[in-house]
Design a protein around this motif. Structure first.
Motif, PDB file in Angstrom:
ATOM      1  N   SER A  85      -3.276   6.117  -6.622  1.00  0.00           N
ATOM      2  CA  SER A  85      -2.209   7.025  -6.202  1.00  0.00           C
ATOM      3  C   SER A  85      -2.417   7.502  -4.770  1.00  0.00           C
ATOM      4  O   SER A  85      -1.456   7.617  -4.000  1.00  0.00           O
ATOM      5  N   LEU A  86      -3.642   7.778  -4.414  1.00  0.00           N
ATOM      6  CA  LEU A  86      -3.953   8.210  -3.044  1.00  0.00           C
ATOM      7  C   LEU A  86      -3.582   7.129  -2.038  1.00  0.00           C
ATOM      8  O   LEU A  86      -2.915   7.406  -1.032  1.00  0.00           O
ATOM      9  N   VAL A  87      -3.970   5.914  -2.327  1.00  0.00           N
ATOM     10  CA  VAL A  87      -3.665   4.813  -1.411  1.00  0.00           C
ATOM     11  C   VAL A  87      -2.161   4.594  -1.301  1.00  0.00           C
ATOM     12  O   VAL A  87      -1.611   4.439  -0.204  1.00  0.00           O
ATOM     13  N   ILE A  88      -1.485   4.619  -2.435  1.00  0.00           N
ATOM     14  CA  ILE A  88      -0.032   4.402  -2.424  1.00  0.00           C
ATOM     15  C   ILE A  88       0.688   5.520  -1.693  1.00  0.00           C
ATOM     16  O   ILE A  88       1.596   5.280  -0.896  1.00  0.00           O
ATOM     17  N   SER A  89       0.284   6.766  -1.943  1.00  0.00           N
ATOM     18  CA  SER A  89       0.992   7.888  -1.324  1.00  0.00           C
ATOM     19  C   SER A  89       0.750   7.972   0.173  1.00  0.00           C
ATOM     20  O   SER A  89       1.602   8.502   0.892  1.00  0.00           O
ATOM     21  N   LEU A  90      -0.372   7.473   0.667  1.00  0.00           N
ATOM     22  CA  LEU A  90      -0.633   7.532   2.111  1.00  0.00           C
ATOM     23  C   LEU A  90      -0.257   6.257   2.849  1.00  0.00           C
ATOM     24  O   LEU A  90      -0.180   6.263   4.072  1.00  0.00           O
ATOM     25  N   ALA A  91      -0.023   5.165   2.125  1.00  0.00           N
ATOM     26  CA  ALA A  91       0.327   3.909   2.793  1.00  0.00           C
ATOM     27  C   ALA A  91       1.741   3.457   2.462  1.00  0.00           C
ATOM     28  O   ALA A  91       2.565   3.266   3.355  1.00  0.00           O
ATOM     29  N   THR A  92       2.029   3.307   1.186  1.00  0.00           N
ATOM     30  CA  THR A  92       3.310   2.737   0.778  1.00  0.00           C
ATOM     31  C   THR A  92       4.458   3.736   0.865  1.00  0.00           C
ATOM     32  O   THR A  92       5.549   3.381   1.310  1.00  0.00           O
TER      33      THR A  92
END
Length: 157
Positions: A85-92
């Protein structure tokens, strides 16, 4: 069970980023500028929230015995879901906001929107009036509260 619990955590990070980007778009920035600035502004907050959530599940991960074995998958699933979720919320999420979100157009709203907006405005006005009356008469409100409390406690026994 872990996937059910993690659903709220996964959605939460993306919502924080999306709301911040939307705020900048509503203030007149282009979607790309708003995405860059909005994601940059809340990036540390989302990171710290995710790390805090993962830290909560570390003791569950390190539990020993039969209970530890039962909950190890639970803690790992939630921790991995939070990291994804962290990766998705900051990248995607910022990337999709830059592509998909648009600023306000001059086109008016439809009839359903206007009807629902009038309804919500009337609800807000009713709440404002009742709150004002309540704040002007705190003793009466406390008496009503006490009466309700007595009524509930006598009906349950």
């Amino acid at each position: 069970m872990a996937l059910t619990v993690a659903t709220g955590f996964v959605v939460d990070d993306a919502i924080v980023v999306l709301e911040n980007i939307t705020r900048y778009i509503e203030n007149g920035m282009s979607p790309l500028e708003a995405s860059l600035k909005g994601a940059n502004e809340v990036g540390f907050t989302v990171l710290s929230m995710s790390i805090s959530l993962i830290a909560v599940f570390i003791p569950i991960l390190l539990m020993g015995g039969i209970v530890g074995r039962l909950f190890r998958e639970f803690a790992m699933t939630i921790s991995i879901a939070i990291m994804i979720s962290l990766v998705i919320s900051l990248a995607t999420t910022p990337m999709m906001c830059a592509v998909l979100l648009r600023g306000h157009s001059d086109q008016g709203h439809g009839r359903l929107y206007q009807i629902s907006e009038r309804f919500f405005d009337s609800m807000l006005d009713f709440y404002r009036r009742t709150l004002t009356v309540s704040l002007r008469h705190p003793a009466a409100i406390m008496l009503i509260l006490a009466r309700c409390w007595v009524s509930i406690s006598t009906s349950t026994t």
